[in-house]
Design a protein around this motif. Sequence first.
Motif, PDB file in Angstrom:
ATOM      1  N   CYS A 262       3.433  -6.022  -8.977  1.00 42.83           N
ATOM      2  CA  CYS A 262       4.379  -6.973  -9.543  1.00 42.83           C
ATOM      3  C   CYS A 262       5.702  -6.790  -8.819  1.00 42.83           C
ATOM      4  N   PHE A 263       6.241  -7.861  -8.302  1.00 44.04           N
ATOM      5  CA  PHE A 263       7.488  -7.785  -7.556  1.00 44.04           C
ATOM      6  C   PHE A 263       8.655  -8.188  -8.433  1.00 44.04           C
ATOM      7  N   PRO A 264       9.475  -7.215  -8.798  1.00 45.28           N
ATOM      8  CA  PRO A 264      10.630  -7.500  -9.669  1.00 45.28           C
ATOM      9  C   PRO A 264      11.777  -8.134  -8.892  1.00 45.28           C
ATOM     10  N   ASP A 265      12.722  -8.697  -9.631  1.00 47.64           N
ATOM     11  CA  ASP A 265      13.903  -9.301  -9.021  1.00 47.64           C
ATOM     12  C   ASP A 265      14.893  -8.261  -8.536  1.00 47.64           C
ATOM     13  N   ASP A 266      14.892  -7.087  -9.160  1.00 51.56           N
ATOM     14  CA  ASP A 266      15.826  -6.020  -8.825  1.00 51.56           C
ATOM     15  C   ASP A 266      15.514  -5.465  -7.428  1.00 51.56           C
ATOM     16  N   PRO A 267      16.471  -5.537  -6.486  1.00 51.25           N
ATOM     17  CA  PRO A 267      16.221  -5.082  -5.116  1.00 51.25           C
ATOM     18  C   PRO A 267      15.795  -3.615  -5.032  1.00 51.25           C
ATOM     19  N   GLU A 268      16.348  -2.761  -5.864  1.00 48.48           N
ATOM     20  CA  GLU A 268      15.985  -1.344  -5.828  1.00 48.48           C
ATOM     21  C   GLU A 268      14.534  -1.148  -6.280  1.00 48.48           C
ATOM     22  N   ALA A 269      14.160  -1.809  -7.341  1.00 44.88           N
ATOM     23  CA  ALA A 269      12.786  -1.723  -7.826  1.00 44.88           C
ATOM     24  C   ALA A 269      11.827  -2.382  -6.846  1.00 44.88           C
ATOM     25  N   PHE A 270      12.271  -3.439  -6.190  1.00 48.31           N
ATOM     26  CA  PHE A 270      11.443  -4.138  -5.208  1.00 48.31           C
ATOM     27  C   PHE A 270      11.068  -3.197  -4.069  1.00 48.31           C
ATOM     28  N   SER A 271      12.009  -2.423  -3.576  1.00 50.33           N
ATOM     29  CA  SER A 271      11.710  -1.509  -2.472  1.00 50.33           C
ATOM     30  C   SER A 271      10.703  -0.441  -2.890  1.00 50.33           C
ATOM     31  N   LYS A 272      10.724  -0.029  -4.150  1.00 53.20           N
ATOM     32  CA  LYS A 272       9.735   0.940  -4.642  1.00 53.20           C
ATOM     33  C   LYS A 272       8.329   0.331  -4.653  1.00 53.20           C
ATOM     34  N   VAL A 273       8.238  -0.919  -5.020  1.00 50.95           N
ATOM     35  CA  VAL A 273       6.943  -1.602  -5.032  1.00 50.95           C
ATOM     36  C   VAL A 273       6.414  -1.733  -3.606  1.00 50.95           C
ATOM     37  N   VAL A 274       7.300  -2.073  -2.678  1.00 51.66           N
ATOM     38  CA  VAL A 274       6.899  -2.199  -1.280  1.00 51.66           C
ATOM     39  C   VAL A 274       6.416  -0.849  -0.752  1.00 51.66           C
ATOM     40  N   GLU A 275       7.100   0.222  -1.090  1.00 56.17           N
ATOM     41  CA  GLU A 275       6.688   1.556  -0.660  1.00 56.17           C
ATOM     42  C   GLU A 275       5.328   1.912  -1.254  1.00 56.17           C
ATOM     43  N   HIS A 276       5.115   1.563  -2.509  1.00 58.01           N
ATOM     44  CA  HIS A 276       3.820   1.811  -3.145  1.00 58.01           C
ATOM     45  C   HIS A 276       2.714   1.033  -2.425  1.00 58.01           C
ATOM     46  N   ALA A 277       2.990  -0.209  -2.073  1.00 61.43           N
ATOM     47  CA  ALA A 277       2.012  -1.032  -1.356  1.00 61.43           C
ATOM     48  C   ALA A 277       1.681  -0.408  -0.004  1.00 61.43           C
ATOM     49  N   CYS A 278       2.683   0.060   0.698  1.00 62.69           N
ATOM     50  CA  CYS A 278       2.468   0.715   1.993  1.00 62.69           C
ATOM     51  C   CYS A 278       1.621   1.970   1.827  1.00 62.69           C
ATOM     52  N   GLN A 279       1.891   2.731   0.789  1.00 68.49           N
ATOM     53  CA  GLN A 279       1.114   3.939   0.511  1.00 68.49           C
ATOM     54  C   GLN A 279      -0.356   3.585   0.247  1.00 68.49           C
ATOM     55  N   CYS A 280      -0.599   2.548  -0.525  1.00 70.87           N
ATOM     56  CA  CYS A 280      -1.976   2.112  -0.802  1.00 70.87           C
ATOM     57  C   CYS A 280      -2.684   1.709   0.483  1.00 70.87           C
ATOM     58  N   LEU A 281      -1.986   1.004   1.365  1.00 71.84           N
ATOM     59  CA  LEU A 281      -2.581   0.587   2.629  1.00 71.84           C
ATOM     60  C   LEU A 281      -2.907   1.788   3.514  1.00 71.84           C
ATOM     61  N   ARG A 282      -1.994   2.763   3.528  1.00 66.07           N
ATOM     62  CA  ARG A 282      -2.243   3.980   4.317  1.00 66.07           C
ATOM     63  C   ARG A 282      -3.451   4.736   3.784  1.00 66.07           C
ATOM     64  N   GLU A 283      -3.490   4.919   2.462  1.00 61.67           N
ATOM     65  CA  GLU A 283      -4.589   5.675   1.841  1.00 61.67           C
ATOM     66  C   GLU A 283      -5.933   4.984   2.046  1.00 61.67           C
ATOM     67  N   ALA A 284      -5.929   3.670   2.100  1.00 61.50           N
ATOM     68  CA  ALA A 284      -7.178   2.925   2.293  1.00 61.50           C
ATOM     69  C   ALA A 284      -7.571   2.855   3.763  1.00 61.50           C
ATOM     70  N   GLY A 285      -6.657   3.323   4.637  1.00 65.79           N
ATOM     71  CA  GLY A 285      -6.954   3.287   6.066  1.00 65.79           C
ATOM     72  C   GLY A 285      -6.870   1.889   6.646  1.00 65.79           C
ATOM     73  N   ILE A 286      -6.186   1.008   5.946  1.00 66.52           N
ATOM     74  CA  ILE A 286      -6.071  -0.376   6.393  1.00 66.52           C
ATOM     75  C   ILE A 286      -4.951  -0.533   7.400  1.00 66.52           C
ATOM     76  N   ALA A 287      -3.875   0.187   7.187  1.00 66.47           N
ATOM     77  CA  ALA A 287      -2.713   0.039   8.059  1.00 66.47           C
ATOM     78  C   ALA A 287      -1.955   1.365   8.149  1.00 66.47           C
ATOM     79  N   GLU A 288      -1.244   1.500   9.231  1.00 64.51           N
ATOM     80  CA  GLU A 288      -0.386   2.662   9.418  1.00 64.51           C
ATOM     81  C   GLU A 288       1.056   2.216   9.263  1.00 64.51           C
ATOM     82  N   VAL A 289       1.412   1.886   8.024  1.00 62.41           N
ATOM     83  CA  VAL A 289       2.766   1.404   7.760  1.00 62.41           C
ATOM     84  C   VAL A 289       3.603   2.459   7.119  1.00 62.41           C
TER      85      VAL A 289
END
Length: 94
Positions: free
Chosen positions: A67-94
């Motif tokens: 879920c992407f919140p309007d708050d820029p600080e919370a948004f960056s945490k969501v993006v970091e979580h998404a990047c972590q999920c992609l790394r753990e799944a071996g989909i991307a090296e972000v």
Amino acid sequence: EEVERLYRTGRLTHTALQAIGYKEFLPYFEKKQSLDEVSEEIKKNTRRYAKRQLTWFRRNKEIQWLCFPDDPEAFSKVVEHACQCLREAGIAEV
């Protein structure tokens, strides 16, 4: 205009008629429904399709919902979580 052009030229293929927003126009071109009725049918079929998609996604346990919140600080945490999920799944090296 696109659907009408395909209909007039006889190029409205079986594949195109499977897509939402194409097949609904046939009754309009055959003067069996109004443009408003066609519009409502497209909206109804779009909602049904979206519901089927959500059902399919919800059944897939591997999907990570974000879920992407309007708050820029919370948004960056969501993006970091998404990047972590992609790394753990071996989909991307972000």
